[in-house]
Write a protein that holds these residues in place. Structure first.
Motif, PDB file in Angstrom:
ATOM      1  N   MET A   1       9.657   2.246   4.128  1.00 21.81           N
ATOM      2  CA  MET A   1       8.339   2.694   3.720  1.00 21.81           C
ATOM      3  C   MET A   1       7.277   2.120   4.628  1.00 21.81           C
ATOM      4  O   MET A   1       6.286   1.591   4.170  1.00 21.81           O
ATOM      5  N   THR A   2       7.468   2.203   5.886  1.00 19.14           N
ATOM      6  CA  THR A   2       6.520   1.603   6.805  1.00 19.14           C
ATOM      7  C   THR A   2       5.568   2.616   7.412  1.00 19.14           C
ATOM      8  O   THR A   2       4.843   2.307   8.330  1.00 19.14           O
ATOM      9  N   SER A   3       5.544   3.813   6.891  1.00 19.98           N
ATOM     10  CA  SER A   3       4.597   4.794   7.410  1.00 19.98           C
ATOM     11  C   SER A   3       3.241   4.576   6.751  1.00 19.98           C
ATOM     12  O   SER A   3       3.109   3.830   5.800  1.00 19.98           O
ATOM     13  N   GLU A   4       2.231   5.260   7.245  1.00 25.06           N
ATOM     14  CA  GLU A   4       0.875   5.089   6.716  1.00 25.06           C
ATOM     15  C   GLU A   4       0.675   5.742   5.362  1.00 25.06           C
ATOM     16  O   GLU A   4      -0.303   5.496   4.698  1.00 25.06           O
ATOM     17  N   SER A   5       1.609   6.590   4.929  1.00 30.28           N
ATOM     18  CA  SER A   5       1.482   7.182   3.607  1.00 30.28           C
ATOM     19  C   SER A   5       2.528   6.575   2.676  1.00 30.28           C
ATOM     20  O   SER A   5       3.606   6.204   3.098  1.00 30.28           O
ATOM     21  N   VAL A   6       2.172   6.459   1.424  1.00 30.83           N
ATOM     22  CA  VAL A   6       3.068   5.892   0.427  1.00 30.83           C
ATOM     23  C   VAL A   6       3.531   7.027  -0.471  1.00 30.83           C
ATOM     24  O   VAL A   6       2.717   7.797  -0.973  1.00 30.83           O
ATOM     25  N   ASP A   7       4.848   7.141  -0.678  1.00 28.79           N
ATOM     26  CA  ASP A   7       5.340   8.224  -1.514  1.00 28.79           C
ATOM     27  C   ASP A   7       4.908   7.996  -2.959  1.00 28.79           C
ATOM     28  O   ASP A   7       4.614   6.871  -3.355  1.00 28.79           O
ATOM     29  N   PRO A   8       4.870   9.061  -3.758  1.00 29.53           N
ATOM     30  CA  PRO A   8       4.388   8.936  -5.141  1.00 29.53           C
ATOM     31  C   PRO A   8       5.179   7.923  -5.970  1.00 29.53           C
ATOM     32  O   PRO A   8       4.600   7.194  -6.764  1.00 29.53           O
ATOM     33  N   ASP A   9       6.497   7.850  -5.780  1.00 36.21           N
ATOM     34  CA  ASP A   9       7.292   6.871  -6.516  1.00 36.21           C
ATOM     35  C   ASP A   9       6.906   5.450  -6.112  1.00 36.21           C
ATOM     36  O   ASP A   9       6.819   4.556  -6.945  1.00 36.21           O
ATOM     37  N   GLY A  10       6.668   5.256  -4.832  1.00 33.40           N
ATOM     38  CA  GLY A  10       6.237   3.948  -4.337  1.00 33.40           C
ATOM     39  C   GLY A  10       4.873   3.569  -4.882  1.00 33.40           C
ATOM     40  O   GLY A  10       4.619   2.400  -5.195  1.00 33.40           O
ATOM     41  N   GLU A  11       4.005   4.543  -5.020  1.00 31.24           N
ATOM     42  CA  GLU A  11       2.668   4.313  -5.574  1.00 31.24           C
ATOM     43  C   GLU A  11       2.771   3.857  -7.029  1.00 31.24           C
ATOM     44  O   GLU A  11       2.120   2.884  -7.436  1.00 31.24           O
ATOM     45  N   LEU A  12       3.587   4.538  -7.815  1.00 31.80           N
ATOM     46  CA  LEU A  12       3.773   4.165  -9.220  1.00 31.80           C
ATOM     47  C   LEU A  12       4.416   2.786  -9.343  1.00 31.80           C
ATOM     48  O   LEU A  12       4.025   1.982 -10.191  1.00 31.80           O
ATOM     49  N   LEU A  13       5.389   2.513  -8.488  1.00 28.86           N
ATOM     50  CA  LEU A  13       6.053   1.216  -8.493  1.00 28.86           C
ATOM     51  C   LEU A  13       5.055   0.112  -8.145  1.00 28.86           C
ATOM     52  O   LEU A  13       5.025  -0.941  -8.788  1.00 28.86           O
ATOM     53  N   TRP A  14       4.227   0.350  -7.148  1.00 24.19           N
ATOM     54  CA  TRP A  14       3.196  -0.604  -6.731  1.00 24.19           C
ATOM     55  C   TRP A  14       2.251  -0.923  -7.902  1.00 24.19           C
ATOM     56  O   TRP A  14       1.970  -2.084  -8.188  1.00 24.19           O
ATOM     57  N   GLU A  15       1.804   0.123  -8.593  1.00 22.97           N
ATOM     58  CA  GLU A  15       0.890  -0.069  -9.723  1.00 22.97           C
ATOM     59  C   GLU A  15       1.554  -0.840 -10.856  1.00 22.97           C
ATOM     60  O   GLU A  15       0.962  -1.748 -11.433  1.00 22.97           O
ATOM     61  N   GLU A  16       2.790  -0.484 -11.177  1.00 19.29           N
ATOM     62  CA  GLU A  16       3.516  -1.163 -12.252  1.00 19.29           C
ATOM     63  C   GLU A  16       3.785  -2.622 -11.894  1.00 19.29           C
ATOM     64  O   GLU A  16       3.620  -3.522 -12.720  1.00 19.29           O
ATOM     65  N   PHE A  17       4.188  -2.867 -10.660  1.00 21.40           N
ATOM     66  CA  PHE A  17       4.432  -4.233 -10.193  1.00 21.40           C
ATOM     67  C   PHE A  17       3.180  -5.084 -10.350  1.00 21.40           C
ATOM     68  O   PHE A  17       3.230  -6.196 -10.861  1.00 21.40           O
ATOM     69  N   HIS A  18       2.047  -4.549  -9.932  1.00 23.52           N
ATOM     70  CA  HIS A  18       0.800  -5.317 -10.001  1.00 23.52           C
ATOM     71  C   HIS A  18       0.260  -5.418 -11.426  1.00 23.52           C
ATOM     72  O   HIS A  18      -0.529  -6.308 -11.720  1.00 23.52           O
ATOM     73  N   ARG A  19       0.699  -4.563 -12.306  1.00 21.44           N
ATOM     74  CA  ARG A  19       0.346  -4.703 -13.718  1.00 21.44           C
ATOM     75  C   ARG A  19       1.177  -5.825 -14.344  1.00 21.44           C
ATOM     76  O   ARG A  19       0.674  -6.646 -15.092  1.00 21.44           O
ATOM     77  N   VAL A  20       2.450  -5.857 -13.987  1.00 21.66           N
ATOM     78  CA  VAL A  20       3.376  -6.852 -14.534  1.00 21.66           C
ATOM     79  C   VAL A  20       3.115  -8.241 -13.952  1.00 21.66           C
ATOM     80  O   VAL A  20       3.125  -9.242 -14.668  1.00 21.66           O
TER      81      VAL A  20
END
Length: 110
Positions: A1-20
Motif C-alpha cells: 500500500m505504498t501508492s499515493e491513494s489508499v484503498d477503501p478497505d485500508g481507509e476503513l482499517l485506518w479509521e478503526e485502528f485510530h479509534r481503537v
C-alpha cells in the motif's frame, strides 16, 4: 500500500485502528518503557521486554496512511482484534487494562 491513494478497505482499517488506539504515540512509548522496566518483565536485549505488538503499533502510529505496508495493515488488524477480544470486563481490572495499554488502548478513556 505504498501508492499515493489508499484503498477503501485500508481507509476503513485506518479509521478503526485510530479509534481503537486511543493513546498518543508518546503515551504509548512511555507506557511500554515503564511497563517493560517492571522488575518482573524487564529482559536484557534489543526488545527490552517491550510487547512486540505494542512496538509495531508504535511504528504504525508514526506513519502516514499512504506509507502503510502489508505488515502495517496486519498489525492494525491484530491490534483491533486484540482490543475487541479483551474489551469486556471492568475497566478497573489492572491486569486487563495493562494488557490493553500495551497496544495503545486505555479502557478508562473508552
Amino acid at each position: 500500500m505504498t501508492s499515493e491513494s489508499v484503498d477503501p478497505d485500508g481507509e476503513l482499517l485506518w479509521e478503526e485502528f485510530h479509534r481503537v488506539v486511543n493513546m498518543t504515540s508518546e503515551e504509548l512509548r512511555v507506557w511500554l518503557l515503564t511497563d517493560a522496566s517492571d522488575e518482573e518483565t524487564f529482559r536484557p536485549g534489543p526488545s527490552l521486554g517491550v510487547a512486540e505488538l505494542g512496538r509495531k503499533v508504535l511504528h504504525v502510529l508514526g506513519k502516514r496512511k499512504v506509507d502503510l505496508t502489508d505488515d502495517d495493515l496486519a498489525t492494525m488488524r491484530a491490534t483491533i482484534e486484540f482490543v475487541e477480544d479483551h474489551a469486556g470486563g471492568p475497566a478497573e481490572d489492572d491486569r486487563r487494562r495493562h494488557a490493553l495499554m500495551s497496544v495503545g488502548h486505555d479502557p478508562l478513556r473508552a
